[in-house]
Design a protein around this motif. Structure first.
Motif, mmCIF file in Angstrom:
data_model
loop_
_atom_site.group_PDB
_atom_site.id
_atom_site.type_symbol
_atom_site.label_atom_id
_atom_site.label_comp_id
_atom_site.label_asym_id
_atom_site.label_seq_id
_atom_site.Cartn_x
_atom_site.Cartn_y
_atom_site.Cartn_z
ATOM 1 N N ALA A 91 0.834 -1.209 0.000
ATOM 2 C CA ALA A 91 0.000 0.000 0.000
ATOM 3 C C ALA A 91 0.865 1.255 0.000
ATOM 4 O O ALA A 91 0.515 2.252 -0.645
ATOM 5 C CB ALA A 91 -0.948 -0.012 1.194
ATOM 6 N N GLU A 92 1.994 1.209 0.692
ATOM 7 C CA GLU A 92 2.907 2.350 0.680
ATOM 8 C C GLU A 92 3.461 2.572 -0.731
ATOM 9 O O GLU A 92 3.571 3.714 -1.192
ATOM 10 C CB GLU A 92 4.053 2.136 1.657
ATOM 11 C CG GLU A 92 5.014 3.301 1.708
ATOM 12 C CD GLU A 92 6.104 3.137 2.741
ATOM 13 O OE1 GLU A 92 6.726 4.161 3.071
ATOM 14 O OE2 GLU A 92 6.336 2.011 3.229
ATOM 15 N N GLU A 93 3.785 1.491 -1.408
ATOM 16 C CA GLU A 93 4.245 1.591 -2.790
ATOM 17 C C GLU A 93 3.137 2.187 -3.673
ATOM 18 O O GLU A 93 3.386 3.041 -4.518
ATOM 19 C CB GLU A 93 4.634 0.198 -3.289
ATOM 20 C CG GLU A 93 5.217 0.165 -4.673
ATOM 21 C CD GLU A 93 5.573 -1.255 -5.103
ATOM 22 O OE1 GLU A 93 5.609 -1.457 -6.337
ATOM 23 O OE2 GLU A 93 5.786 -2.132 -4.262
ATOM 24 N N GLN B 54 -1.362 5.977 -14.282
ATOM 25 C CA GLN B 54 -2.683 5.342 -14.263
ATOM 26 C C GLN B 54 -2.612 3.861 -14.638
ATOM 27 O O GLN B 54 -3.303 3.030 -14.052
ATOM 28 C CB GLN B 54 -3.639 6.075 -15.209
ATOM 29 C CG GLN B 54 -3.949 7.492 -14.781
ATOM 30 C CD GLN B 54 -4.634 7.567 -13.424
ATOM 31 O OE1 GLN B 54 -5.436 6.722 -13.068
ATOM 32 N NE2 GLN B 54 -4.306 8.588 -12.654
ATOM 33 N N THR B 55 -1.792 3.516 -15.607
ATOM 34 C CA THR B 55 -1.657 2.114 -16.016
ATOM 35 C C THR B 55 -1.066 1.289 -14.881
ATOM 36 O O THR B 55 -1.535 0.182 -14.596
ATOM 37 C CB THR B 55 -0.791 2.001 -17.282
ATOM 38 O OG1 THR B 55 -1.373 2.818 -18.299
ATOM 39 C CG2 THR B 55 -0.688 0.576 -17.754
ATOM 40 N N ALA B 56 -0.068 1.822 -14.224
ATOM 41 C CA ALA B 56 0.545 1.122 -13.095
ATOM 42 C C ALA B 56 -0.447 0.979 -11.945
ATOM 43 O O ALA B 56 -0.433 -0.026 -11.225
ATOM 44 C CB ALA B 56 1.794 1.861 -12.632
ATOM 45 N N ARG B 57 -1.309 1.944 -11.784
ATOM 46 C CA ARG B 57 -2.305 1.877 -10.710
ATOM 47 C C ARG B 57 -3.280 0.721 -10.917
ATOM 48 O O ARG B 57 -3.646 0.049 -9.968
ATOM 49 C CB ARG B 57 -3.066 3.205 -10.599
ATOM 50 C CG ARG B 57 -2.246 4.295 -9.970
ATOM 51 C CD ARG B 57 -3.034 5.578 -9.871
ATOM 52 N NE ARG B 57 -2.240 6.623 -9.234
ATOM 53 C CZ ARG B 57 -2.657 7.864 -9.072
ATOM 54 N NH1 ARG B 57 -3.871 8.216 -9.482
ATOM 55 N NH2 ARG B 57 -1.884 8.752 -8.480
ATOM 56 N N ALA B 58 -3.685 0.494 -12.146
ATOM 57 C CA ALA B 58 -4.610 -0.608 -12.422
ATOM 58 C C ALA B 58 -3.980 -1.939 -12.031
ATOM 59 O O ALA B 58 -4.636 -2.790 -11.408
ATOM 60 C CB ALA B 58 -5.006 -0.611 -13.895
ATOM 61 N N HIS C 206 -2.751 -6.247 -7.455
ATOM 62 C CA HIS C 206 -1.736 -6.702 -6.497
ATOM 63 C C HIS C 206 -2.243 -6.516 -5.059
ATOM 64 O O HIS C 206 -2.098 -7.405 -4.218
ATOM 65 C CB HIS C 206 -0.443 -5.925 -6.741
ATOM 66 C CG HIS C 206 0.750 -6.427 -6.014
ATOM 67 N ND1 HIS C 206 1.089 -7.761 -5.917
ATOM 68 C CD2 HIS C 206 1.699 -5.758 -5.336
ATOM 69 C CE1 HIS C 206 2.200 -7.882 -5.207
ATOM 70 N NE2 HIS C 206 2.584 -6.678 -4.835
ATOM 71 N N LEU C 207 -2.866 -5.382 -4.804
ATOM 72 C CA LEU C 207 -3.426 -5.110 -3.469
ATOM 73 C C LEU C 207 -4.584 -6.057 -3.155
ATOM 74 O O LEU C 207 -4.684 -6.561 -2.035
ATOM 75 C CB LEU C 207 -3.886 -3.655 -3.372
ATOM 76 C CG LEU C 207 -2.773 -2.627 -3.241
ATOM 77 C CD1 LEU C 207 -3.305 -1.229 -3.516
ATOM 78 C CD2 LEU C 207 -2.129 -2.699 -1.857
ATOM 79 N N ARG C 208 -5.436 -6.294 -4.126
ATOM 80 C CA ARG C 208 -6.556 -7.236 -3.923
ATOM 81 C C ARG C 208 -6.029 -8.621 -3.537
ATOM 82 O O ARG C 208 -6.557 -9.267 -2.636
ATOM 83 C CB ARG C 208 -7.424 -7.339 -5.165
ATOM 84 C CG ARG C 208 -8.328 -6.170 -5.403
ATOM 85 C CD ARG C 208 -9.315 -6.430 -6.542
ATOM 86 N NE ARG C 208 -9.966 -5.218 -6.966
ATOM 87 C CZ ARG C 208 -10.905 -4.575 -6.270
ATOM 88 N NH1 ARG C 208 -11.302 -5.043 -5.120
ATOM 89 N NH2 ARG C 208 -11.443 -3.460 -6.737
ATOM 90 N N ALA C 209 -4.983 -9.062 -4.208
ATOM 91 C CA ALA C 209 -4.398 -10.366 -3.909
ATOM 92 C C ALA C 209 -3.789 -10.378 -2.505
ATOM 93 O O ALA C 209 -3.939 -11.366 -1.764
ATOM 94 C CB ALA C 209 -3.342 -10.720 -4.953
ATOM 95 N N ALA C 210 -3.135 -9.293 -2.126
ATOM 96 C CA ALA C 210 -2.524 -9.219 -0.798
ATOM 97 C C ALA C 210 -3.587 -9.187 0.297
ATOM 98 O O ALA C 210 -3.434 -9.834 1.342
ATOM 99 C CB ALA C 210 -1.607 -7.992 -0.708
ATOM 100 N N VAL C 211 -4.666 -8.452 0.073
ATOM 101 C CA VAL C 211 -5.774 -8.423 1.033
ATOM 102 C C VAL C 211 -6.397 -9.815 1.143
ATOM 103 O O VAL C 211 -6.684 -10.296 2.239
ATOM 104 C CB VAL C 211 -6.832 -7.360 0.652
ATOM 105 C CG1 VAL C 211 -8.117 -7.538 1.459
ATOM 106 C CG2 VAL C 211 -6.269 -5.954 0.848
ATOM 107 N N ALA C 212 -6.585 -10.476 0.012
ATOM 108 C CA ALA C 212 -7.153 -11.828 0.018
ATOM 109 C C ALA C 212 -6.258 -12.789 0.790
ATOM 110 O O ALA C 212 -6.754 -13.656 1.530
ATOM 111 C CB ALA C 212 -7.356 -12.324 -1.410
#
Length: 109
Positions: free
Chosen positions: A74-76, A83-87, A92-98
């Protein structure tokens, strides 16, 4: 051999809650709801401030409970401007939360 980092540092959580299992369960439930909210806010962000605020909130929530790897991701995300990197980062964040949620289900119950 280095230790394998768990998605959630239970010792950190226990220090934070003074070992109160009911409080731990409550905080973990709140984390689940908040993490999903922050992911939704990231997906819906229309400007840099909304993006940074949502990533910052997710970072704080994760680190507060001891989900340090998620907090680092999340810090990263907080620093991303492209915008492309954000998508890609949202996935990546969804996978980490999961991963954290699965660990909660398996270990904490």
């Amino acid at each position: 051999m280095p230790a394998i980092m768990q998605p959630l540092d239970l010792a950190h959580l226990a220090q934070y809650t003074l070992g109160n299992r009911d409080l731990e369960a409550e905080l973990l439930g709140l984390f689940r709801a908040q993490a999903q909210l922050y992911l939704d806010r990231l997906s819906d962000a229309t400007d840099d401030k909304e993006w940074r605020d949502a990533a910052h909130s997710l970072k704080g929530s994760a680190r507060g409970l001891g989900a340090f790897a998620l907090g680092d991701i999340a810090e990263e995300a907080e620093r991303l401007a492209d915008q492309t990197a954000r998508a890609s980062m949202i996935e990546h964040l969804r996978a980490a939360v999961a991963e954290v949620n699965l660990y909660i289900d398996e270990v904490v119950g």
